[in-house]
Design a protein around this motif. Sequence first.
Motif, PDB file in Angstrom:
ATOM      1  N   ASN A 177     -30.160 -10.224  13.970  1.00 51.71           N
ATOM      2  CA  ASN A 177     -29.402  -9.230  14.736  1.00 51.71           C
ATOM      3  C   ASN A 177     -27.921  -9.590  14.803  1.00 51.71           C
ATOM      4  N   ASP A 178     -27.611 -10.862  14.957  1.00 51.73           N
ATOM      5  CA  ASP A 178     -26.209 -11.288  14.999  1.00 51.73           C
ATOM      6  C   ASP A 178     -25.500 -10.947  13.689  1.00 51.73           C
ATOM      7  N   LEU A 179     -26.164 -11.242  12.572  1.00 49.69           N
ATOM      8  CA  LEU A 179     -25.580 -10.923  11.271  1.00 49.69           C
ATOM      9  C   LEU A 179     -25.387  -9.414  11.121  1.00 49.69           C
ATOM     10  N   VAL A 180     -26.424  -8.647  11.444  1.00 48.87           N
ATOM     11  CA  VAL A 180     -26.359  -7.197  11.276  1.00 48.87           C
ATOM     12  C   VAL A 180     -25.316  -6.586  12.207  1.00 48.87           C
ATOM     13  N   TYR A 181     -25.240  -7.079  13.433  1.00 52.63           N
ATOM     14  CA  TYR A 181     -24.231  -6.545  14.346  1.00 52.63           C
ATOM     15  C   TYR A 181     -22.819  -6.780  13.806  1.00 52.63           C
ATOM     16  N   ASN A 182     -22.526  -8.004  13.433  1.00 48.07           N
ATOM     17  CA  ASN A 182     -21.159  -8.355  13.051  1.00 48.07           C
ATOM     18  C   ASN A 182     -20.718  -7.725  11.737  1.00 48.07           C
ATOM     19  N   THR A 183     -21.647  -7.553  10.805  1.00 46.23           N
ATOM     20  CA  THR A 183     -21.242  -7.078   9.481  1.00 46.23           C
ATOM     21  C   THR A 183     -21.643  -5.637   9.188  1.00 46.23           C
ATOM     22  N   VAL A 184     -22.645  -5.118   9.886  1.00 48.62           N
ATOM     23  CA  VAL A 184     -23.129  -3.765   9.605  1.00 48.62           C
ATOM     24  C   VAL A 184     -22.866  -2.836  10.792  1.00 48.62           C
ATOM     25  N   ASN A 185     -23.552  -3.060  11.931  1.00 45.45           N
ATOM     26  CA  ASN A 185     -23.394  -2.158  13.078  1.00 45.45           C
ATOM     27  C   ASN A 185     -21.944  -2.029  13.497  1.00 45.45           C
ATOM     28  N   ASN A 186     -21.323  -3.171  13.782  1.00 51.01           N
ATOM     29  CA  ASN A 186     -19.908  -3.173  14.161  1.00 51.01           C
ATOM     30  C   ASN A 186     -19.014  -3.266  12.930  1.00 51.01           C
ATOM     31  N   GLY A 187     -19.590  -3.702  11.820  1.00 47.94           N
ATOM     32  CA  GLY A 187     -18.814  -3.843  10.596  1.00 47.94           C
ATOM     33  C   GLY A 187     -18.234  -2.537  10.099  1.00 47.94           C
ATOM     34  N   VAL A 188     -18.999  -1.438  10.218  1.00 45.57           N
ATOM     35  CA  VAL A 188     -18.463  -0.149   9.773  1.00 45.57           C
ATOM     36  C   VAL A 188     -17.271   0.266  10.630  1.00 45.57           C
ATOM     37  N   TYR A 189     -17.304  -0.078  11.921  1.00 47.06           N
ATOM     38  CA  TYR A 189     -16.167   0.216  12.797  1.00 47.06           C
ATOM     39  C   TYR A 189     -14.972  -0.662  12.444  1.00 47.06           C
ATOM     40  N   LYS A 190     -15.233  -1.916  12.104  1.00 41.59           N
ATOM     41  CA  LYS A 190     -14.143  -2.796  11.696  1.00 41.59           C
ATOM     42  C   LYS A 190     -13.440  -2.244  10.461  1.00 41.59           C
ATOM     43  N   ALA A 191     -14.206  -1.665   9.556  1.00 40.37           N
ATOM     44  CA  ALA A 191     -13.599  -1.055   8.377  1.00 40.37           C
ATOM     45  C   ALA A 191     -12.894   0.247   8.736  1.00 40.37           C
ATOM     46  N   GLY A 192     -13.571   1.091   9.489  1.00 37.59           N
ATOM     47  CA  GLY A 192     -13.035   2.415   9.780  1.00 37.59           C
ATOM     48  C   GLY A 192     -11.793   2.424  10.638  1.00 37.59           C
ATOM     49  N   PHE A 193     -11.695   1.487  11.568  1.00 37.45           N
ATOM     50  CA  PHE A 193     -10.554   1.461  12.494  1.00 37.45           C
ATOM     51  C   PHE A 193      -9.515   0.406  12.117  1.00 37.45           C
ATOM     52  N   ALA A 194      -9.709  -0.277  11.006  1.00 35.41           N
ATOM     53  CA  ALA A 194      -8.715  -1.264  10.570  1.00 35.41           C
ATOM     54  C   ALA A 194      -7.391  -0.562  10.267  1.00 35.41           C
ATOM     55  N   THR A 195      -6.296  -1.208  10.647  1.00 30.63           N
ATOM     56  CA  THR A 195      -4.962  -0.681  10.337  1.00 30.63           C
ATOM     57  C   THR A 195      -4.197  -1.626   9.426  1.00 30.63           C
ATOM     58  N   ALA A 196      -4.901  -2.604   8.876  1.00 29.74           N
ATOM     59  CA  ALA A 196      -4.311  -3.527   7.909  1.00 29.74           C
ATOM     60  C   ALA A 196      -5.267  -3.637   6.723  1.00 29.74           C
ATOM     61  N   GLN A 197      -4.722  -3.707   5.520  1.00 30.25           N
ATOM     62  CA  GLN A 197      -5.545  -3.718   4.321  1.00 30.25           C
ATOM     63  C   GLN A 197      -6.493  -4.905   4.284  1.00 30.25           C
ATOM     64  N   ASP A 198      -6.002  -6.090   4.654  1.00 36.70           N
ATOM     65  CA  ASP A 198      -6.878  -7.265   4.585  1.00 36.70           C
ATOM     66  C   ASP A 198      -8.015  -7.172   5.587  1.00 36.70           C
ATOM     67  N   ALA A 199      -7.740  -6.605   6.762  1.00 34.14           N
ATOM     68  CA  ALA A 199      -8.789  -6.441   7.762  1.00 34.14           C
ATOM     69  C   ALA A 199      -9.858  -5.477   7.257  1.00 34.14           C
ATOM     70  N   TYR A 200      -9.414  -4.389   6.647  1.00 38.43           N
ATOM     71  CA  TYR A 200     -10.354  -3.415   6.089  1.00 38.43           C
ATOM     72  C   TYR A 200     -11.198  -4.044   4.990  1.00 38.43           C
ATOM     73  N   GLU A 201     -10.571  -4.751   4.069  1.00 37.67           N
ATOM     74  CA  GLU A 201     -11.303  -5.314   2.941  1.00 37.67           C
ATOM     75  C   GLU A 201     -12.264  -6.406   3.377  1.00 37.67           C
ATOM     76  N   ASP A 202     -11.894  -7.194   4.369  1.00 35.82           N
ATOM     77  CA  ASP A 202     -12.811  -8.215   4.884  1.00 35.82           C
ATOM     78  C   ASP A 202     -14.074  -7.572   5.442  1.00 35.82           C
ATOM     79  N   ALA A 203     -13.889  -6.520   6.240  1.00 35.30           N
ATOM     80  CA  ALA A 203     -15.036  -5.833   6.827  1.00 35.30           C
ATOM     81  C   ALA A 203     -15.873  -5.142   5.752  1.00 35.30           C
ATOM     82  N   PHE A 204     -15.225  -4.508   4.811  1.00 37.00           N
ATOM     83  CA  PHE A 204     -15.886  -3.819   3.710  1.00 37.00           C
ATOM     84  C   PHE A 204     -16.748  -4.781   2.899  1.00 37.00           C
ATOM     85  N   ASP A 205     -16.170  -5.909   2.527  1.00 32.76           N
ATOM     86  CA  ASP A 205     -16.898  -6.883   1.710  1.00 32.76           C
ATOM     87  C   ASP A 205     -18.083  -7.473   2.462  1.00 32.76           C
TER      88      ASP A 205
END
Length: 306
Positions: free
Chosen positions: A160-188
């Motif tokens: 659950n910790d992995l899925v939360y950080n990279t998938v559940n919340n990960g899509v939000y980290k990608a979608g709301f990122a305002t910096a390219q590196d932040a977006y790409e980290d979440a995406f990857d």
Amino acid sequence: MTAQEVERGRFVRQPNRFTARITADGAGGYPAEAGRYRLFVSYACPWAHRSLIVRRLLGLEDALPAAVVDPIRDERGWRFPDPDPVTGAAFLSELYLASDPSFEGRYTVPCIWDTVTERLVTNDFPNITTTLETEFTALHAPGAPDLYPEALRPEIDELNDLVYNTVNNGVYKAGFATAQDAYEDAFDALFATFDRLEERLAGSRYLFGDRITEADVRLYPTLARFDAVYYSHFKCNLRRLADHPNLWAYARDLYSIPAFGETTNFDHIKRHYYVTQRNINPSGVVPKGPLVDWTAPHGREALARA
């Protein structure tokens, strides 16, 4: 999303304000009693969706009544289609401010209201489902599944910790990122976890064998929203869910279970994200697609017999 939720271009989810616990013995002042509490949810919200799934799987619909907010949210927060018949509130914000007049931030779902003390007990979404699973056991329907078996909890929590950080919340980290590196980290990180889950589900019907657990409940809401919202709206467009044979079949397998499928409202999901989040979709136009068949045969039964 508030300005405080973006730091150096990276999305940081606001902390949960109400974190009191409902317990079987009532030691903290909130005993698990039938009819005492009211669950506020949105069909659009993945965090609220998981609470609806668990409530249905455990047969708690009568013991824990629920109220659904309108999918379109504005600066006043979530609105009830009609004033809530129990609290009289027109907006969820009224209940937050009645519980804490100094509250600042987003008024989030899911949250649980206590009709006795007339205040919010919790909006601590990670713990709402496990509370229903472990503290409301006396109110579970006969034959209800054990979604959080004690022997598996360390493994479930780790996944659950992995899925939360990279998938559940990960899509939000990608979608709301305002910096390219932040977006790409979440995406990857998101698609690296998808690859791991795809492999795991190749030989297992659910995430932990032949039984549905809290881990499946937490993963499913993101999968249900992925192609309809996150792929395009949040720029998570390396591959669709439908391009992952095992994940896509697994998601359809869960969808075929009423607790999952009948709480999945694609109209609310799409209208909420595309109309409400004008910072990402200024026009508010809602896409017609994707046109996919969630009821297509999934073939996952064979794994249970393997």
